[in-house]
Design a protein around this motif. Structure first.
Motif, PDB file in Angstrom:
ATOM      1  N   SER A  32       0.837  -1.212   0.000  1.00  0.00           N
ATOM      2  CA  SER A  32       0.000   0.000   0.000  1.00  0.00           C
ATOM      3  C   SER A  32       0.864   1.251   0.000  1.00  0.00           C
ATOM      4  CB  SER A  32      -0.920   0.023   1.221  1.00  0.00           C
ATOM      5  OG  SER A  32      -1.918  -0.957   1.106  1.00  0.00           O
ATOM      6  N   LEU A  33       1.918   1.249   0.814  1.00  0.00           N
ATOM      7  CA  LEU A  33       2.794   2.429   0.871  1.00  0.00           C
ATOM      8  C   LEU A  33       3.548   2.611  -0.441  1.00  0.00           C
ATOM      9  CD1 LEU A  33       4.231   2.111   4.504  1.00  0.00           C
ATOM     10  CD2 LEU A  33       2.360   3.560   3.698  1.00  0.00           C
ATOM     11  N   ARG A  34       3.981   1.497  -1.013  1.00  0.00           N
ATOM     12  CA  ARG A  34       4.717   1.583  -2.281  1.00  0.00           C
ATOM     13  C   ARG A  34       3.832   2.103  -3.415  1.00  0.00           C
ATOM     14  NH1 ARG A  34       9.245  -2.193  -3.239  1.00  0.00           N
ATOM     15  NH2 ARG A  34       8.286  -2.454  -5.278  1.00  0.00           N
ATOM     16  N   GLY A  64      10.650  -7.825   5.655  1.00  0.00           N
ATOM     17  CA  GLY A  64       9.434  -7.093   5.277  1.00  0.00           C
ATOM     18  C   GLY A  64       9.705  -5.630   5.011  1.00  0.00           C
ATOM     19  N   LEU A  65      10.529  -5.011   5.835  1.00  0.00           N
ATOM     20  CA  LEU A  65      10.807  -3.582   5.672  1.00  0.00           C
ATOM     21  C   LEU A  65      11.743  -3.314   4.501  1.00  0.00           C
ATOM     22  CD1 LEU A  65      11.107  -2.407   9.393  1.00  0.00           C
ATOM     23  CD2 LEU A  65       9.136  -2.231   7.858  1.00  0.00           C
ATOM     24  N   ALA A  66      12.561  -4.305   4.145  1.00  0.00           N
ATOM     25  CA  ALA A  66      13.454  -4.121   2.992  1.00  0.00           C
ATOM     26  C   ALA A  66      12.641  -3.858   1.725  1.00  0.00           C
ATOM     27  CB  ALA A  66      14.342  -5.347   2.813  1.00  0.00           C
ATOM     28  N   ARG A  67      11.443  -4.428   1.667  1.00  0.00           N
ATOM     29  CA  ARG A  67      10.602  -4.232   0.481  1.00  0.00           C
ATOM     30  C   ARG A  67      10.061  -2.803   0.365  1.00  0.00           C
ATOM     31  NH1 ARG A  67       6.121  -6.280   0.321  1.00  0.00           N
ATOM     32  NH2 ARG A  67       5.906  -6.319  -1.937  1.00  0.00           N
ATOM     33  N   LEU A  68      10.150  -2.035   1.464  1.00  0.00           N
ATOM     34  CA  LEU A  68       9.686  -0.652   1.401  1.00  0.00           C
ATOM     35  C   LEU A  68      10.462   0.152   0.368  1.00  0.00           C
ATOM     36  CD1 LEU A  68       9.325   0.502   5.120  1.00  0.00           C
ATOM     37  CD2 LEU A  68       7.511   0.579   3.392  1.00  0.00           C
ATOM     38  N   GLU A  69      11.788  -0.097   0.363  1.00  0.00           N
ATOM     39  CA  GLU A  69      12.698   0.724  -0.451  1.00  0.00           C
ATOM     40  C   GLU A  69      12.526   2.203  -0.096  1.00  0.00           C
ATOM     41  OE1 GLU A  69      11.974  -0.550  -4.454  1.00  0.00           O
ATOM     42  OE2 GLU A  69      13.079  -2.416  -4.164  1.00  0.00           O
ATOM     43  N   MET A  70      12.267   2.451   1.177  1.00  0.00           N
ATOM     44  CA  MET A  70      12.182   3.811   1.721  1.00  0.00           C
ATOM     45  C   MET A  70      12.929   3.782   3.047  1.00  0.00           C
ATOM     46  SD  MET A  70       8.077   4.466   1.388  1.00  0.00           S
ATOM     47  CE  MET A  70       7.201   3.611   0.069  1.00  0.00           C
ATOM     48  N   PRO A  71      13.472   4.918   3.479  1.00  0.00           N
ATOM     49  CA  PRO A  71      14.090   4.923   4.809  1.00  0.00           C
ATOM     50  C   PRO A  71      13.036   4.676   5.885  1.00  0.00           C
ATOM     51  CG  PRO A  71      14.268   7.091   3.737  1.00  0.00           C
ATOM     52  CD  PRO A  71      13.538   6.211   2.792  1.00  0.00           C
ATOM     53  N   TYR A  72      13.457   4.022   6.950  1.00  0.00           N
ATOM     54  CA  TYR A  72      12.514   3.795   8.058  1.00  0.00           C
ATOM     55  C   TYR A  72      13.231   3.951   9.387  1.00  0.00           C
ATOM     56  CZ  TYR A  72      14.525  -0.932   7.823  1.00  0.00           C
ATOM     57  OH  TYR A  72      15.380  -1.997   7.780  1.00  0.00           O
TER      58      TYR A  72
END
Ligand SMILES: [Fe+2]
Ligand SMILES: [Fe+2]
Length: 262
Positions: A32-34, A64-72
């Motif tokens: 959803s975020l992507r 799971g967070l690696a798939r964000l491709e956004m900083p977290y």
């Protein structure tokens, strides 16, 4: 600055009562975020990252967070384990800057992040002891003009959902409100733990809780009601932070058709 917030992932290898693995729920939230038309600058994850604080659960979190491709940025919740969280993310130096707590300041953005640790080892409730309150007061005093967002797992207000209030922020809440009341540069206080969206003014600052990526706590304000969770649509929040004009959007995870009107 656009900050997305997800929370209460409760990652574990057992499926939930809905038969869905929490890691699959996280995958859907990340999708959803992507797919947002406007990409968030940063994703904050406000605790209860795992169910048991186990290394293999933090491995699910990393993947799971690696798939964000956004900083977290991460903060712990009452289900997390400080040592295991640090061990799983050795590159996140901010997790280890304070030996006793996972709390830090991140000045790398147009909005200053102040991440506060409300957890009590082995307990469900939260607390802000004198040391943590002093740390918060000192950090806020350092940059009184910088637009700031505070991150904390346990919200600093009573919710009316009594079984959750019983494991709420039981220590330091009034002092917290007094500290933030002197800082008009705080745009939001972003919290987890409640597994649904709520808002409350605390010391003149809007504090918000965020939906879980998994199950939501039942909306029941009857004092004697037992704690119950429901599989209402999971969600996230999108905080469009602009000094004095910050807007918080509540969003649900899932696929919904668009309807166009001419
Ligand atoms: Fe939670
Ligand atoms: Fe929690």
């Amino acid at each position: 600055m656009l900050i997305a917030q997800i929370t209460d992932l409760h990652l574990q290898h057992q499926p939930g009562p809905d038969g869905i693995l929490p890691a699959e729920h996280l995958r859907q939230a990340v999708d959803s975020l992507r797919q947002l038309p406007t990409r968030p600058d940063l994703v904050v994850v406000t605790g209860d990252l795992t169910e048991h604080g186990a290394p293999d659960e933090y491995a699910l979190l990393r993947a799971g967070l690696a798939r964000l491709e956004m900083p977290y940025r991460l903060i712990p919740g009452n289900h997390d384990h400080t040592g295991q969280l640090r061990a799983a993310f050795p590159e996140l130096a901010e997790l280890g800057v304070d030996a006793r707590f996972i709390q830090y300041v991140d000045d790398a953005w147009p909005v200053r992040l102040v991440a506060l640790d409300t957890t009590v080892p082995g307990k469900g409730h939260g607390a802000l002891c004198a040391a943590r309150l002093q740390w918060l007061a000192d950090r806020l005093a350092e940059a009184p003009a910088a637009p700031t967002v505070v991150l904390m797992h346990h919200p600093p207000f009573e919710t009316g959902i009594h079984p959750m209030d019983a494991i709420g922020l039981l220590e330091g809440r009034d002092e917290f409100a007094r500290i933030v009341a002197g800082h008009h540069n705080i745009e939001r206080i972003l919290c987890g733990h409640l597994h649904r969206t709520m808002m409350c003014q605390v010391g003149g600052v809007l504090a918000c809780t965020c939906p879980s990526t998994v199950q939501q706590i039942q909306l029941n304000l009857v004092p004697s009601a037992p704690l119950a969770a429901r599989f209402e649509p999971p969600g996230y929040q999108l905080h469009w932070v602009r000094p004095g004009r910050t807007v918080t959007h509540h969003a649900v995870v899932g696929h919904y058709d668009s309807v166009y009107y001419a």
